[in-house]
Design an enzyme around this catalytic site. Structure first.
Site, short mmCIF file in Angstrom:
data_model
loop_
_atom_site.label_atom_id
_atom_site.label_comp_id
_atom_site.label_asym_id
_atom_site.label_seq_id
_atom_site.Cartn_x
_atom_site.Cartn_y
_atom_site.Cartn_z
N ARG A 34 2.97 -8.41 -16.21
CA ARG A 34 2.82 -6.50 -15.20
C ARG A 34 1.01 -6.64 -14.44
O ARG A 34 1.37 -6.76 -13.18
CB ARG A 34 3.30 -5.46 -15.58
N ASN A 52 8.55 -4.30 -17.79
CA ASN A 52 9.65 -4.94 -18.89
C ASN A 52 10.69 -4.12 -18.66
O ASN A 52 11.27 -3.40 -18.64
CB ASN A 52 8.44 -4.85 -20.41
#
Length: 107
Positions: A34, A52
């Site tokens: 990320r 996620n």
């Protein structure tokens, strides 16, 4: 540049904006994916988000010029050093006129 050419190129630029929804699978959680995505997206000047998912994948939605979005996809296929990207499912989604200009992590 005459008036028509200037307006024509602005129209071309506006029509060049695309929005993609992606789901990335493989070893993509717990490896900085990320953070990597945010850094790459901000460098390319695209907007959107990354998060996620409970199934171990990472979900991304990105909007920007076709060239910049393609460049981000290329970087995501590589991923950060410790990741192992197995597959990216990419879907075209409608461009949002009110999309935030920043790229961010969604929790």
């Amino acid at each position: 540049m005459n008036h028509w050419s200037k307006n024509h190129s602005l129209q071309e630029q506006a029509s060049d904006v695309v929005r993609k929804h992606m789901v990335i699978t493989g070893l993509v959680q717990g490896v900085g994916f990320r953070y990597f995505t945010v850094i790459q997206a901000r460098q390319l000047g695209v907007s959107g988000w990354v998060r996620n998912r409970y199934d171990g994948s990472v979900e991304v939605e990105v909007q920007g010029s076709q060239e910049s979005v393609q460049a981000l996809v290329k970087q995501l296929k590589l991923g950060p050093r410790w990741s192992d990207v197995r597959h990216i499912d990419i879907q075209d989604v409608p461009v949002k006129d009110d999309a935030p200009s920043a790229f961010r992590v969604l929790e």
